[in-house]
Design a protein around this motif. Structure first.
Motif, mmCIF file in Angstrom:
data_model
loop_
_atom_site.group_PDB
_atom_site.id
_atom_site.type_symbol
_atom_site.label_atom_id
_atom_site.label_comp_id
_atom_site.label_asym_id
_atom_site.label_seq_id
_atom_site.Cartn_x
_atom_site.Cartn_y
_atom_site.Cartn_z
ATOM 1 N N ILE A 220 13.186 -13.224 16.162
ATOM 2 C CA ILE A 220 11.808 -13.500 16.546
ATOM 3 C C ILE A 220 10.962 -13.190 15.318
ATOM 4 N N ALA A 221 10.188 -14.153 14.842
ATOM 5 C CA ALA A 221 9.390 -13.940 13.628
ATOM 6 C C ALA A 221 8.024 -14.593 13.780
ATOM 7 N N THR A 222 6.991 -13.879 13.319
ATOM 8 C CA THR A 222 5.646 -14.433 13.381
ATOM 9 C C THR A 222 4.837 -13.980 12.172
ATOM 10 N N PRO A 223 4.261 -14.915 11.444
ATOM 11 C CA PRO A 223 3.428 -14.532 10.299
ATOM 12 C C PRO A 223 2.086 -13.981 10.770
ATOM 13 N N PHE A 224 1.500 -13.110 9.944
ATOM 14 C CA PHE A 224 0.182 -12.593 10.304
ATOM 15 C C PHE A 224 -0.781 -12.507 9.127
ATOM 16 N N ALA A 225 -0.292 -12.718 7.901
ATOM 17 C CA ALA A 225 -1.198 -12.680 6.743
ATOM 18 C C ALA A 225 -0.500 -13.263 5.521
ATOM 19 N N ARG A 226 -1.300 -13.698 4.585
ATOM 20 C CA ARG A 226 -0.768 -14.056 3.265
ATOM 21 C C ARG A 226 -0.659 -12.766 2.464
ATOM 22 N N ILE A 227 0.419 -12.622 1.730
ATOM 23 C CA ILE A 227 0.689 -11.385 0.994
ATOM 24 C C ILE A 227 -0.425 -11.051 0.008
ATOM 25 N N ASP A 228 -1.053 -12.070 -0.581
ATOM 26 C CA ASP A 228 -2.084 -11.830 -1.596
ATOM 27 C C ASP A 228 -3.465 -11.548 -1.001
ATOM 28 N N GLU A 229 -3.577 -11.530 0.315
ATOM 29 C CA GLU A 229 -4.881 -11.327 0.954
ATOM 30 C C GLU A 229 -5.044 -9.956 1.615
ATOM 31 N N VAL A 230 -4.014 -9.125 1.558
ATOM 32 C CA VAL A 230 -4.087 -7.836 2.240
ATOM 33 C C VAL A 230 -3.582 -6.711 1.333
ATOM 34 N N ASP A 231 -3.927 -5.502 1.689
ATOM 35 C CA ASP A 231 -3.419 -4.308 1.022
ATOM 36 C C ASP A 231 -2.063 -3.998 1.653
ATOM 37 N N LEU A 232 -0.996 -4.305 0.937
ATOM 38 C CA LEU A 232 0.354 -4.177 1.479
ATOM 39 C C LEU A 232 0.657 -2.746 1.931
ATOM 40 N N ARG A 233 0.270 -1.772 1.149
ATOM 41 C CA ARG A 233 0.513 -0.379 1.531
ATOM 42 C C ARG A 233 -0.179 -0.045 2.860
ATOM 43 N N ALA A 234 -1.420 -0.477 3.010
ATOM 44 C CA ALA A 234 -2.164 -0.207 4.247
ATOM 45 C C ALA A 234 -1.498 -0.898 5.438
ATOM 46 N N VAL A 235 -1.021 -2.130 5.247
ATOM 47 C CA VAL A 235 -0.323 -2.849 6.326
ATOM 48 C C VAL A 235 0.938 -2.106 6.731
ATOM 49 N N LEU A 236 1.741 -1.711 5.751
ATOM 50 C CA LEU A 236 2.993 -1.022 6.063
ATOM 51 C C LEU A 236 2.749 0.338 6.709
ATOM 52 N N GLU A 237 1.715 1.040 6.277
ATOM 53 C CA GLU A 237 1.380 2.307 6.929
ATOM 54 C C GLU A 237 0.975 2.080 8.380
ATOM 55 N N GLU A 238 0.184 1.055 8.628
ATOM 56 C CA GLU A 238 -0.243 0.739 9.999
ATOM 57 C C GLU A 238 0.964 0.391 10.865
ATOM 58 N N ILE A 239 1.871 -0.418 10.353
ATOM 59 C CA ILE A 239 3.078 -0.776 11.104
ATOM 60 C C ILE A 239 3.913 0.470 11.386
ATOM 61 N N GLY A 240 3.992 1.364 10.416
ATOM 62 C CA GLY A 240 4.746 2.604 10.595
ATOM 63 C C GLY A 240 4.176 3.504 11.673
ATOM 64 N N HIS A 241 2.876 3.425 11.894
ATOM 65 C CA HIS A 241 2.228 4.278 12.899
ATOM 66 C C HIS A 241 2.132 3.632 14.272
ATOM 67 N N THR A 242 2.146 2.300 14.348
ATOM 68 C CA THR A 242 1.797 1.660 15.612
ATOM 69 C C THR A 242 2.835 0.710 16.193
ATOM 70 N N THR A 243 3.758 0.227 15.413
ATOM 71 C CA THR A 243 4.655 -0.821 15.892
ATOM 72 C C THR A 243 5.957 -0.241 16.418
ATOM 73 N N VAL A 244 6.301 -0.633 17.641
ATOM 74 C CA VAL A 244 7.499 -0.112 18.292
ATOM 75 C C VAL A 244 8.744 -0.893 17.871
ATOM 76 N N VAL A 245 8.649 -2.218 17.856
ATOM 77 C CA VAL A 245 9.789 -3.041 17.460
ATOM 78 C C VAL A 245 9.393 -3.906 16.273
ATOM 79 N N GLY A 246 10.391 -4.368 15.563
ATOM 80 C CA GLY A 246 10.144 -5.289 14.475
ATOM 81 C C GLY A 246 9.951 -4.583 13.148
ATOM 82 N N GLY A 247 10.019 -5.365 12.106
ATOM 83 C CA GLY A 247 9.789 -4.883 10.758
ATOM 84 C C GLY A 247 9.014 -5.926 10.005
#
Length: 135
Positions: A60-87
């Motif tokens: 199961i895969a779904t895009p949510f942003a272009r890599i050059d439009e976001v702060d990658l570290r901030a995205v990964l930190e948010e996923i680490g704190h809030t996402t139950v499944v997926g990577g």
């Protein structure tokens, strides 16, 4: 449900299919937090994967942003704190939230629950980090 064909049949009966190819089906899910807010959508790619030429998995895969439009570290930190499944992975120019499941002996809730969690999380990430509804 234990075969790719059975999963595809279930998906076609349960979701809005926007594209189908051999080994891949795309659906669009709709989200609305509040009745007064506009509806948001999330496109999801569900693909058949074969590991070691013998084990079937569903991804199961779904895009949510272009890599050059976001702060990658901030995205990964948010996923680490809030996402139950997926990577989070980079696919081409896009950040994609994805999750994989073995297809053999897959129960319907073992597919629908992660599907909803992955797409819901991607929708929130997209809104929070891009402020748009592109995917």
């Amino acid at each position: 449900m234990a075969t790719w064909g059975e999963l595809v049949t279930f998906i076609k009966q349960s979701y809005r299919v926007v594209r189908e190819e051999p080994g891949e089906i795309r659906i669009r899910l709709h989200f609305r937090k509040d009745p007064d807010e506009p509806e948001r959508t999330q496109t999801v790619v569900i693909a058949r994967e074969v590991l070691d030429k013998r084990e079937e998995w569903v991804q199961i895969a779904t895009p949510f942003a272009r890599i050059d439009e976001v702060d990658l570290r901030a995205v990964l930190e948010e996923i680490g704190h809030t996402t139950v499944v997926g990577g989070c992975v980079v696919m081409g120019d896009y950040l994609v939230l994805r999750h994989s499941l073995p297809l053999v002996n897959l129960d319907i809730n073992e597919f629908t629950d992660p599907l909803e969690l992955v797409t819901g999380a991607a929708e929130i990430l997209e809104e929070d980090f891009t402020g748009r509804d592109d995917y």
